[in-house]
Motif scaffolding. Structure first.
Motif, short mmCIF file in Angstrom:
data_model
loop_
_atom_site.label_atom_id
_atom_site.label_comp_id
_atom_site.label_asym_id
_atom_site.label_seq_id
_atom_site.Cartn_x
_atom_site.Cartn_y
_atom_site.Cartn_z
N MET A 161 19.16 37.76 3.35
CA MET A 161 18.42 38.59 2.40
C MET A 161 16.97 38.75 2.84
N LYS A 162 16.37 37.67 3.32
CA LYS A 162 14.96 37.72 3.76
C LYS A 162 14.79 38.73 4.89
N LEU A 163 15.67 38.66 5.88
CA LEU A 163 15.54 39.56 7.02
C LEU A 163 15.86 41.00 6.63
N MET A 169 17.76 45.65 10.62
CA MET A 169 19.11 46.21 10.57
C MET A 169 20.12 45.07 10.69
N ASN A 170 21.37 45.35 10.33
CA ASN A 170 22.41 44.31 10.38
C ASN A 170 22.53 43.71 11.78
N LYS A 171 22.50 44.56 12.80
CA LYS A 171 22.67 44.06 14.17
C LYS A 171 21.47 43.19 14.57
N GLN A 172 20.28 43.54 14.06
CA GLN A 172 19.09 42.73 14.34
C GLN A 172 19.16 41.38 13.63
N VAL A 173 19.67 41.40 12.39
CA VAL A 173 19.84 40.15 11.65
C VAL A 173 20.83 39.26 12.38
N ALA A 174 21.90 39.86 12.87
CA ALA A 174 22.94 39.11 13.60
C ALA A 174 22.32 38.45 14.83
N TYR A 175 21.49 39.18 15.53
CA TYR A 175 20.85 38.64 16.73
C TYR A 175 19.89 37.50 16.37
N GLU A 176 19.09 37.70 15.33
CA GLU A 176 18.10 36.70 14.92
C GLU A 176 18.77 35.38 14.51
N LYS A 185 27.22 41.28 7.31
CA LYS A 185 27.61 42.18 6.23
C LYS A 185 28.21 41.42 5.06
N LEU A 186 29.00 40.38 5.36
CA LEU A 186 29.61 39.57 4.30
C LEU A 186 28.53 38.85 3.49
#
Length: 211
Positions: A161-163, A169-176, A185-186
């Motif tokens: 949620m913070k990111l 973006m979702n892909k950036q959150v996944a990378y971080e 996404k879940l």
């Protein structure tokens, strides 16, 4: 003429104008004024009297004399703030002390009335304070609700949620976070549901209330 007050119970459900001034005649005059326009009001001799009989949670507006015996009005403003009470205050004074008025306004006072003042000036200042108080209570209520929702988030949901609310973006959150985009996404969907957010912009607004 005995000093009186018009009160409604329970105090925590009804907003009341509170008057703190050591001038008995002024207290009586203000009580009569507010009674005449249908505003519940209570009067107190000083801050000690208020501490014994008053309820900061029920205050919709505090008419507070600057120069009181014992704890001054300015000091009482600070004590209320430190105790977590965001009370709309209208100061009253017989002295045109610019420095004091500026300090009071910077500390959150709604207005600063110089004695003697007209009835219209009093009512105008009090009505402004009441409206400001309503806004503050609404924000405080929303903040409490958002915090209750946020308490149900898992640590990972909080991270996502913070990111997301920071614009990732979702892909950036996944990378971080070193997780898959599907997992992001879940967690994002779960956080949205728990936060009762209707959209991303709604989630952003609610996350700001947590700051």
């Amino acid at each position: 003429m005995p000093e009186h007050s018009k009160t409604v119970e329970p105090a925590t459900n009804i907003a009341v104008v509170h008057i703190i001034d050591d001038d008995e005649q002024l207290r009586l005059s203000l009580l009569e004024l507010f009674e005449a326009v249908g505003m519940p009001a209570e009067a107190f001799v000083d801050t000690t009297d208020f501490n014994h009989r008053g309820d900061p949670q029920a205050v919709c507006c505090l008419l507070l004399d600057v120069k009181l015996p014992g704890v001054s009005g300015i000091e009482f403003q600070r004590k209320l703030s430190e105790a977590g009470f965001d009370v709309p205050i209208v100061f009253m004074t017989g002295d045109g002390d610019v420095t004091t008025s500026v300090s009071a306004m910077k500390a959150g006072a709604i207005d600063f009335l110089l004695k003697p003042f007209q009835a219209d000036d009093r009512l105008s200042a009090v009505n402004t304070a009441i409206e400001e108080g309503k806004k503050k209570r609404e924000i405080a209520s929303r903040r409490r609700h958002v915090r209750e929702c946020a308490a149900s988030l898992t640590p990972r949901e909080r991270q996502v949620m913070k990111l997301v609310t920071d614009g990732f973006m979702n892909k950036q959150v996944a990378y971080e976070l070193g997780i898959s985009e599907i997992t992001v996404k879940l967690h994002r969907g779960s956080a949205m549901r728990k936060m009762q957010a209707r959209s991303l912009s709604d989630l952003v607004r609610k996350s700001e209330l947590l700051q």
